[in-house]
Design a protein around this motif. Sequence first.
Motif, PDB file in Angstrom:
ATOM      1  N   THR A  36       0.503  -4.164   4.308  1.00 55.77           N
ATOM      2  CA  THR A  36      -0.431  -3.997   5.435  1.00 55.77           C
ATOM      3  C   THR A  36      -0.645  -5.295   6.214  1.00 55.77           C
ATOM      4  N   ARG A  37      -0.171  -6.421   5.671  1.00 52.71           N
ATOM      5  CA  ARG A  37      -0.317  -7.690   6.407  1.00 52.71           C
ATOM      6  C   ARG A  37       0.800  -7.859   7.428  1.00 52.71           C
ATOM      7  N   THR A  38       2.013  -7.397   7.050  1.00 48.38           N
ATOM      8  CA  THR A  38       3.189  -7.640   7.894  1.00 48.38           C
ATOM      9  C   THR A  38       3.733  -6.360   8.522  1.00 48.38           C
ATOM     10  N   HIS A  39       3.253  -5.195   8.063  1.00 59.05           N
ATOM     11  CA  HIS A  39       3.786  -3.880   8.432  1.00 59.05           C
ATOM     12  C   HIS A  39       5.186  -3.640   7.848  1.00 59.05           C
TER      13      HIS A  39
ATOM     14  N   PHE B  22       0.859  -1.178   0.000  1.00 62.02           N
ATOM     15  CA  PHE B  22       0.000   0.000   0.000  1.00 62.02           C
ATOM     16  C   PHE B  22       0.900   1.234   0.000  1.00 62.02           C
TER      17      PHE B  22
ATOM     18  N   ARG C  30       4.085   0.045   2.138  1.00 60.49           N
ATOM     19  CA  ARG C  30       4.121  -0.847   3.298  1.00 60.49           C
ATOM     20  C   ARG C  30       3.193  -2.018   3.028  1.00 60.49           C
TER      21      ARG C  30
END
Lengths: 412, 93
Positions: B73-76, B53, B71
């Motif tokens: 968004t699942r893992t940051h 994202f 980034r």
Amino acid sequence: MTSTDQPPGAHLPEPPDFLWDNPEPKASYDVVVVGGGGHGLATAYYLAKVHGITNVAVLEKGWLAGGNMARNTTIIRSNYLWDESSGIYEHSLKLWEGLEDDLGYPILFDQRGVLNLAHSLQDVRDSVRRVNANRLNGIDAEWVDPAGVKEICPIVNTSPDVRHPVLGATYQPRAGIAKHDHVAWGYARAAHAMGVDLIQNCEVTGLETLQGRITAVRTSRGRIAAGKVALCAAGHSSVLAKMVGLRLPLASHPLQALVSELLEPVHPTVVMSNAVHVYVSQAHKGELVMGAGIDSYNGYGQRGSFHVVEEQMAAALELFPVFARAHLLRTWAGIVDVSPDASPIVGLTPVGGLYLNCGWGTGGFKATPGVGDCFAHTVANDKPHPYNEPFTLERFTTGALVDEHGAAAVAH
Amino acid sequence: MQLIPCPWCGPREEAEFHYGGQAHVAYPRDPSALSDEEWARYVFFRENPSGPFAERWSHSAGCRRWFNAVRDTRTHDLLAVYRAGEPMPEVTA
Ligand SMILES: Cc1cc2nc3c(=O)[nH]c(=O)nc-3n(C[C@H](O)[C@H](O)[C@H](O)COP(=O)(O)OP(=O)(O)OC[C@H]3O[C@@H](n4cnc5c(N)ncnc54)[C@H](O)[C@@H]3O)c2cc1C
Ligand SMILES: [Zn+2]
């Protein structure tokens, strides 16, 4: 509450050893509900019970009610500002009041009341306005001064010498908490008994349409034809809607909560504070259950930031100095879908036979029975129930927003 | 706590930053020509992917400048960080 001659939790009902079986998915269903959280299970239950639609599957990618349903702080109340919200949340609260009998299953709904604290002059004005609005809608609400707060919940620090002094609170006596797992099990058991298939470990990976109408879902366990598809996927709604090219005005964020070790009863009610980002109740067994604000960024990782916990603990300690020696037991996060006006999106979509129930953000547990009932009506009749009619996707174009940022009570 | 690499200051703690949502959302070129539907899209609708994202961050407790990041968004995981005005780099999630 726990009595002193029994170990904590001894008064709780035994977990059931049988609630539902694990059927293989059929090739087709009249209605496929995506998401086996509280909302999906309640929707399936009312589809079967009220509308006689029993050829229904609830598809859950993980285990039943393991999403936000298992992660929330279970606060139930209906003291929202606007008529639209009052309608659906109060409808829900009334259903909560009869739910144990309706499901024939203990849900430990406990109407111990909720205090929403005010910490600034503006908070006070907004709160008093909300109390008046609630009363006009027939919802129980009172404004209480700091002495009144102390009477209802003696452990709240009402000293004027703290950084955000408590200037008073709204109080809704009929508000409370319920045991979330039992709510899910109660709905699951009752829906299953009427013929609904509850299918776990079944992730929806695609949505098929023909000439603008939904025809099937693709899943990790094969294709399933569907007359109608009802999305109840909470934080993952954007991902599912995108499968048919539908964009939603939602942002998914991690939201955290935590519990302390078991303690003797010290906290008789529910306390929320919008300004200092903590909300607290004491669980049936004795843990202090505390919620935080959302993490600022979008995320799907079911894991929140440490500094959010730090702020939450600082707020909790200022409000409840007595917590200083409590040990933290567990922390976790859920993924909540936040809408621009802090109100849900429930209703039809531009795709025939596809229905949306999402955008509940940080506060959808309380809506479980009410939205289940209204959403089932929407799906069965292909038109919204009067209570969810204001919560359309179109409101973002028409401008008829239902701005509940003030009453949502969790910082976002 | 997550370390975020500010393109000017280097890696700093997440708490120094302020989140600004989706990057590369341009103000409409000809605002008066927009339909209600198009205004709604501009004001309220953002991407909300589970995966990479492109988003905006401000180093508000540091250099106070805005920049962009990609980034997951699942893992940051921060897959790329780049200055405002620069094109989004190719990333592999
Ligand atoms: C920490 C926290 C505290 C909260 N506190 C409160 C509170 O005090 N009071 C309140 O009213 N609300 C609260 N909420 C919000 C509330 O939990 C949610 O609004 C509500 O649970 C959303 O509806 P649901 O129960 O159906 O969602 P969920 O239980 O999340 O159900 C959605 C289900 O969909 C499944 N799913 C997603 N994608 C797919 C797919 N592709 N295929 C199949 N299945 C899929 C998920 O696995 C999940 O089980 C809180 C939330 C959190 C995280
Ligand atoms: Zn910097």
